[in-house]
Design an enzyme around this catalytic site. Structure first.
Site, PDB file in Angstrom:
ATOM      1  CE  LYS A  12      46.438  39.824  42.089  1.00 37.91           C
ATOM      2  NZ  LYS A  12      44.985  40.070  42.106  1.00 37.91           N
ATOM      3  CG  ASN A  13      43.628  37.589  39.725  1.00 37.28           C
ATOM      4  OD1 ASN A  13      43.786  37.823  40.929  1.00 37.28           O
ATOM      5  ND2 ASN A  13      43.519  38.560  38.832  1.00 37.28           N
ATOM      6  NE  ARG A  66      36.863  44.770  41.945  1.00 42.42           N
ATOM      7  CZ  ARG A  66      38.040  44.191  42.160  1.00 42.42           C
ATOM      8  NH1 ARG A  66      38.898  44.744  42.977  1.00 42.42           N
ATOM      9  NH2 ARG A  66      38.342  43.055  41.573  1.00 42.42           N
ATOM     10  NE  ARG A  93      34.947  41.307  43.418  1.00 41.22           N
ATOM     11  CZ  ARG A  93      33.736  41.821  43.570  1.00 41.22           C
ATOM     12  NH1 ARG A  93      33.457  42.596  44.592  1.00 41.22           N
ATOM     13  NH2 ARG A  93      32.795  41.567  42.699  1.00 41.22           N
ATOM     14  NE  ARG A 121      45.712  44.233  47.120  1.00 39.95           N
ATOM     15  CZ  ARG A 121      44.535  44.554  47.610  1.00 39.95           C
ATOM     16  NH1 ARG A 121      44.321  45.791  47.983  1.00 39.95           N
ATOM     17  NH2 ARG A 121      43.570  43.668  47.717  1.00 39.95           N
TER      18      ARG A 121
HETATM   19  N1  EPU Z   1      30.230  42.938  38.539  1.00 41.31           N
HETATM   20  C1  EPU Z   1      28.963  43.260  38.977  1.00 41.31           C
HETATM   21  N2  EPU Z   1      28.371  42.419  39.883  1.00 41.31           N
HETATM   22  C2  EPU Z   1      29.000  41.300  40.351  1.00 41.31           C
HETATM   23  C3  EPU Z   1      30.287  40.975  39.880  1.00 41.31           C
HETATM   24  C4  EPU Z   1      30.885  41.828  38.961  1.00 41.31           C
HETATM   25  O1  EPU Z   1      28.366  44.261  38.569  1.00 41.31           O
HETATM   26  O2  EPU Z   1      28.398  40.590  41.184  1.00 41.31           O
HETATM   27  C5  EPU Z   1      30.888  43.842  37.556  1.00 41.31           C
HETATM   28  C6  EPU Z   1      32.137  44.536  38.161  1.00 41.31           C
HETATM   29  O3  EPU Z   1      31.797  45.656  38.938  1.00 41.31           O
HETATM   30  C7  EPU Z   1      32.946  44.869  36.918  1.00 41.31           C
HETATM   31  C8  EPU Z   1      32.623  43.697  35.971  1.00 41.31           C
HETATM   32  O4  EPU Z   1      31.430  43.090  36.491  1.00 41.31           O
HETATM   33  O5  EPU Z   1      32.498  46.071  36.360  1.00 41.31           O
HETATM   34  C9  EPU Z   1      33.695  42.657  35.875  1.00 41.31           C
HETATM   35  O6  EPU Z   1      34.097  42.237  37.158  1.00 41.31           O
HETATM   36  P1  EPU Z   1      34.536  40.752  37.483  1.00 41.31           P
HETATM   37  O7  EPU Z   1      33.551  40.176  38.436  1.00 41.31           O
HETATM   38  O8  EPU Z   1      34.846  40.008  36.238  1.00 41.31           O
HETATM   39  O9  EPU Z   1      35.882  41.002  38.270  1.00 41.31           O
HETATM   40  P2  EPU Z   1      36.366  40.172  39.500  1.00 41.31           P
HETATM   41  O10 EPU Z   1      36.009  38.759  39.299  1.00 41.31           O
HETATM   42  O11 EPU Z   1      35.987  40.846  40.753  1.00 41.31           O
HETATM   43  C10 EPU Z   1      38.713  39.476  38.563  1.00 41.31           C
HETATM   44  C11 EPU Z   1      40.151  39.709  38.951  1.00 41.31           C
HETATM   45  C12 EPU Z   1      40.520  41.154  38.677  1.00 41.31           C
HETATM   46  C13 EPU Z   1      40.306  41.443  37.188  1.00 41.31           C
HETATM   47  C14 EPU Z   1      38.852  41.130  36.797  1.00 41.31           C
HETATM   48  C15 EPU Z   1      38.580  41.288  35.320  1.00 41.31           C
HETATM   49  C16 EPU Z   1      40.373  38.127  40.785  1.00 41.31           C
HETATM   50  C17 EPU Z   1      40.534  37.900  42.235  1.00 41.31           C
HETATM   51  N3  EPU Z   1      40.286  39.416  40.376  1.00 41.31           N
HETATM   52  O12 EPU Z   1      37.958  40.355  39.389  1.00 41.31           O
HETATM   53  O13 EPU Z   1      41.905  41.279  38.991  1.00 41.31           O
HETATM   54  O14 EPU Z   1      40.564  42.803  36.924  1.00 41.31           O
HETATM   55  O15 EPU Z   1      38.531  39.765  37.177  1.00 41.31           O
HETATM   56  O16 EPU Z   1      39.422  40.499  34.572  1.00 41.31           O
HETATM   57  O17 EPU Z   1      40.330  37.194  40.009  1.00 41.31           O
HETATM   58  C18 EPU Z   1      43.868  42.464  39.538  1.00 41.31           C
HETATM   59  O18 EPU Z   1      44.472  41.368  39.573  1.00 41.31           O
HETATM   60  O19 EPU Z   1      44.480  43.568  39.547  1.00 41.31           O
HETATM   61  C19 EPU Z   1      42.410  42.467  39.456  1.00 41.31           C
HETATM   62  C20 EPU Z   1      41.685  43.536  39.780  1.00 41.31           C
END
Ligand code: EPU
Length: 420
Positions: A25-26, A125, A96, A401
């Protein structure tokens, strides 16, 4: 959109048999977004039929993308004639991964607006890293409430972007934007997740120039044009980890087919440390969990640390395993909503801030519980599979999801489930 359902699980039986793991998915999110960078038809194999990806494809459809489902998990997508006039904004708020269209749309349109992305309710987030990086690439950005306006007066320029935290989607967004920008974009403190490496491989198959993926510094040198490609998406490492955990919690023996072992190394190592027997055979993993589980401490973190997306499932595992243990969640500030629900089933977990203490050795019993997000739903499902009697999981639709055909895959492994 997400069709709501509850699930009844009659547990207490070891899982056995074979399960085939679906595409990631991701990894599909950024790869679909990358298809916006070319005019030709991109063919993607192993696209998972999960609700988040169906929503992403529907979002693309609302922009005028021509999408054909050639066969089950093969999708052909052509984005030559897209426009943002009829974009279905509610879908952006449903996941997201929708934030990933931003890096590509900035090349296609000099001016447009988007609403804030959604996703599982596991923390605040924010998207400040994304916005700061795009500003550095020459984009004007203003925000009013949930609406963000983007405009640029010239082609995107390259930038040196240092992330405060190795955010997965922010890293991917700058790889997408950098691929067609003027000059070389450097991403410092980049995420190293396998899905980031997969995106680099995909972009390279379209002619992009990227080095350093999988390390904390990625360089992307913009090219004049990218070309269409055909690509097979990697297996989903969190789906793999969840089935491994399902075998472990039910003391079962299963074979997982179509697995990428290196991407689940940290998860498999943790299970081996807990006393489970895991053997890799080419693209398959055989797990034999007939021995008693020993609880183990773990701390989540950015790759190669333990994935936060497996933390809820391991809370369920540690509650039944023998011995004391502590799990610390460091990535998302609100990803422990499964703890009170697991406790309704006798898990006996104590939460203090972002730490979960387990005294271990509990016998789970069936109860009525409520899922709050995708991976919390997975944890409750595992607990339900282990507990004797009928567990009712309310809002079990969160599973759809991220887990393709979860009902039939588990039924084939001998689980007894019923939609409610
Ligand atoms: N963060 C910020 N500002 C930003 C972006 C992130 O403060 O602009 C913070 C977040 O709030 C969090 C940390 O950085 O505390 C890490 O977040 P990250 O951006 O790495 O997460 P993401 O890219 O939104 C992806 C996966 C998530 C997975 C995380 C961590 C996708 C679509 N989602 O999210 O997947 O948990 O990386 O590995 O790729 C899931 O599949 O259940 C899922 C939540």
């Amino acid at each position: 959109m997400l069709y709501k359902y509850n699930l009844a699980v009659i547990g207490g039986k070891p899982l056995c048999g074979e399960v085939t793991i679906s595409g990631s998915k991701n990894a599909s999110f950024p790869i679909l977004a990358a298809s916006l960078l070319v005019d030709g038809t991109v063919t993607l194999q192993n696209i998972p039929k999960v609700q988040d990806i169906i929503n992403m494809l529907t979002l693309f459809g609302s922009m005028g993308s021509k999408i054909s489902h050639v066969d089950g998990n093969i999708v052909e997508i052509n984005n030559a004639d897209i426009s943002i006039d009829n974009m279905q904004y509610d879908l952006i708020g449903s996941m997201r991964g929708s934030i990933l269209i931003l890096g590509a749309l900035l090349h296609r349109f000099p001016e447009f607006q988007l609403t804030l992305p959604g996703g599982c309710n596991i923390g605040k987030r924010p998207i400040d890293f994304h916005l700061d990086g795009f500003r550095a690439m020459g984009v004007n950005i203003t925000q009013q409430g949930d609406v963000i306006k983007f405009s640029r007066s010239a082609k995107l320029s390259s930038a040196k972007i240092e992330l405060e935290y190795p955010s997965v989607c922010a890293t991917e967004n700058f790889m997408l934007a950098g691929s067609l920008a003027e000059g070389t974009t450097t991403i410092i403190n980049a995420a190293c997740e396998p899905e980031v490496v997969e995106l680099a491989n995909f972009l390279r198959s379209m002619g992009a120039k990227i080095t350093g993926e999988g390390t904390d510094t990625i360089n992307v040198t913009g090219v004049k044009q990218l070309h269409a490609t055909e690509y097979k998406i990697m297996p989903d490492r969190i789906e793999t980890g969840t089935y491994l955990a399902a075998a472990a919690i039910t003391r079962g023996k299963i074979t997982l087919k179509n697995v990428d072992y290196p991407s689940v190394f940290e998860i498999a190592s943790q299970l081996i440390a807990m006393g489970v027997d895991i053997t890799q055979q080419a693209d398959d993993i055989v797990i034999d969990a007939s021995a008693k589980l020993q609880a183990f401490d773990l701390v989540t973190g950015p790759h190669p640390e333990f994935p936060t997306d497996m933390q809820p499932q391991f809370c369920a595992l540690n509650s039944v395993a023998l011995g004391e243990s502590k799990i610390i969640e460091t990535v998302f500030e609100n990803r422990l909503q499964h703890i009170p629900e697991l406790n309704k089933m006798g898990a006996n977990l104590e939460r203090t801030n972002n730490e979960v203490y387990s005294s271990g050795g509990n016998i789970l019993t069936a109860a009525e519980v409520e899922a709050t997000d995708l991976r919390a739903a997975a944890a409750l499902l595992l607990a339900g599979l282990a507990a004797k009697g009928e567990t009712i999981i309310k809002n079990a639709h969160y599973l759809s999801r991220g887990y393709e055909s979860v009902f039939s895959k588990l039924s084939n492994l001998g689980a007894t489930l019923r939609y409610l």
